[in-house]
Design an enzyme around this catalytic site. Structure first.
Site, PDB file in Angstrom:
ATOM      1  N   GLY A   7       7.646  -6.785   1.350  1.00 45.41           N
ATOM      2  CA  GLY A   7       6.927  -6.946   2.617  1.00 45.41           C
ATOM      3  C   GLY A   7       5.772  -7.917   2.516  1.00 45.41           C
ATOM      4  N   ASN A   9       5.121 -10.477   4.033  1.00 47.89           N
ATOM      5  CA  ASN A   9       4.677 -11.029   5.316  1.00 47.89           C
ATOM      6  C   ASN A   9       3.792 -10.074   6.098  1.00 47.89           C
ATOM      7  OD1 ASN A   9       7.283  -9.561   5.528  1.00 47.89           O
ATOM      8  ND2 ASN A   9       6.917  -9.818   7.729  1.00 47.89           N
ATOM      9  N   GLY A  10       3.682  -8.827   5.684  1.00 46.40           N
ATOM     10  CA  GLY A  10       2.899  -7.832   6.420  1.00 46.40           C
ATOM     11  C   GLY A  10       1.404  -8.001   6.223  1.00 46.40           C
ATOM     12  N   MET A  12      -0.789  -5.933   4.825  1.00 50.12           N
ATOM     13  CA  MET A  12      -1.160  -5.645   3.444  1.00 50.12           C
ATOM     14  C   MET A  12      -0.447  -6.583   2.479  1.00 50.12           C
ATOM     15  SD  MET A  12      -3.516  -3.608   2.594  1.00 50.12           S
ATOM     16  CE  MET A  12      -3.005  -3.460   0.881  1.00 50.12           C
ATOM     17  N   GLY A  97       2.249   2.173  -1.601  1.00 51.42           N
ATOM     18  CA  GLY A  97       1.134   2.487  -0.714  1.00 51.42           C
ATOM     19  C   GLY A  97       1.604   2.814   0.683  1.00 51.42           C
ATOM     20  N   THR A  98       2.912   2.971   0.867  1.00 51.22           N
ATOM     21  CA  THR A  98       3.470   3.303   2.182  1.00 51.22           C
ATOM     22  C   THR A  98       3.091   4.729   2.556  1.00 51.22           C
ATOM     23  OG1 THR A  98       5.346   1.849   1.729  1.00 51.22           O
ATOM     24  CG2 THR A  98       5.601   3.443   3.523  1.00 51.22           C
ATOM     25  N   PHE A 124      -5.780   3.197  -2.194  1.00 49.80           N
ATOM     26  CA  PHE A 124      -6.041   2.650  -3.518  1.00 49.80           C
ATOM     27  C   PHE A 124      -7.508   2.263  -3.712  1.00 49.80           C
ATOM     28  CE2 PHE A 124      -1.530   2.411  -3.182  1.00 49.80           C
ATOM     29  CZ  PHE A 124      -1.075   2.631  -4.477  1.00 49.80           C
ATOM     30  N   HIS A 154      -8.348   3.775  12.681  1.00 50.89           N
ATOM     31  CA  HIS A 154      -7.656   2.597  12.172  1.00 50.89           C
ATOM     32  C   HIS A 154      -7.365   1.628  13.323  1.00 50.89           C
ATOM     33  CE1 HIS A 154      -6.889   5.129   8.621  1.00 50.89           C
ATOM     34  NE2 HIS A 154      -6.723   3.992   7.970  1.00 50.89           N
ATOM     35  N   LYS A 158      -1.564   0.487  13.602  1.00 47.63           N
ATOM     36  CA  LYS A 158      -1.135   1.500  12.629  1.00 47.63           C
ATOM     37  C   LYS A 158      -0.235   2.517  13.308  1.00 47.63           C
ATOM     38  CE  LYS A 158      -2.782   4.577   8.977  1.00 47.63           C
ATOM     39  NZ  LYS A 158      -1.862   3.969   7.994  1.00 47.63           N
ATOM     40  N   GLY A 164      -2.395   8.553   6.117  1.00 48.84           N
ATOM     41  CA  GLY A 164      -2.099   9.145   4.818  1.00 48.84           C
ATOM     42  C   GLY A 164      -3.359   9.568   4.085  1.00 48.84           C
TER      43      GLY A 164
END
Length: 268
Positions: A7, A9-10, A12, A97-98, A124, A154, A158, A164
């Site tokens: 991912g 391109n996202g 994060m 981290g999903t 993290f 957030h 999101k 999470g």
């Protein structure tokens, strides 16, 4: 240390690319996106705003395990199983981290840990992980006198709610108090309800604008209240943490690790 990013391109993913490119101990060895993505062929460095790096975004199916020591995954829950299977098959360490995962998906992570080193974390940030220790201490001392609420905020994009990290805070408090969060959590309130029960843990969710991430554990007592808050101002905080964890994880034996394991190792 060769790092690949699912991912890329996202939101994060781009920050992860940026951190890896600026880390003298790491090399970006793969930037992967979904099949049919409009980002295929784009230089990952350009995408992250760091300038061309020579690594172009490719479909995940083209990942070359021989060039990768660890993968980092901050994508969506529905892609986790495929990413886990690829890492297990190719004996590549995986940092996840999903958020918004199901109990079955957490079980899949544990199963993968029988073959590879894998670490999942809701957050993290070192600061957040210090916060988890603080809320446990506060819960232990204030259990009989405080109503406990968790407030998180957030950005508007999101998808999962509560976050999470909010759930991790709730689990830390519930665990300290020997409560089952699935039974004592209250997710929002509306209308006329019975008076609040002391043993419940409330969650409030805010979504708006470009808020990176804010979490507060509120211990409301008669005459006073304690608030333990963490605010993130940039996603680079989480990306840097994930990259540092990846560098550590690749040298570990197969197993399912936590941020507690990582922080403890850093303390010697």
């Amino acid at each position: 240390m060769n790092i690949g990013i699912f991912g890329a391109n996202g939101r994060m993913g781009r920050r992860l690319v940026e951190v890896v490119l600026n880390d003298h101990e790491s090399k970006l060895s793969g930037a992967y996106v979904r099949i049919g993505s409009s980002f295929i062929g784009i230089d990952a460095g350009d995408l992250a705003g760091s300038g061309q790096c020579g690594v172009r975004c490719e479909p995940f199916e083209k990942a070359q395990a021989s060039n990768i020591d660890a993968m980092i995954d901050f994508t969506l829950p529905e892609t986790l199983s495929t990413h886990l299977s690829w890492c297990v098959e190719n004996k590549v360490a995986l940092v996840i981290g999903t958020t918004g995962l199901t109990a079955e998906q957490h079980h899949q992570i544990s199963e993968a840990g029988k073959s590879i080193p894998v670490l999942w974390a809701a957050n993290f940030s070192i600061g957040v992980n210090v916060m988890l220790s603080l809320v446990r201490q506060a819960a232990r001392v204030l259990e009989s006198v405080a109503d406990i609420e968790i407030i998180e905020a957030h950005h508007r994009h999101k998808l999962d709610a509560p976050s999470g990290t909010a759930m991790a805070i709730g689990e830390a408090i519930a665990g300290e108090l020997n409560r089952d969060l699935t039974k004592c959590a209250i997710y929002g309130r509306e209308g006329i309800e019975d008076p609040r029960q002391r043993e419940t843990i409330g969650f409030s969710t805010i979504r708006g604008g470009d808020i990176v991430g804010e979490h507060t554990a509120l211990f409301a007592c008669e005459g006073e209240r304690l608030e333990i808050t963490h605010k993130a101002s940039t996603r680079l905080t989480f990306a840097s943490g994930a990259v540092n964890v990846a560098k550590w994880l690749k040298n570990q034996r197969a197993g399912s690790y936590t941020m507690h394991d990582y922080v403890k190792s850093r303390l010697g």
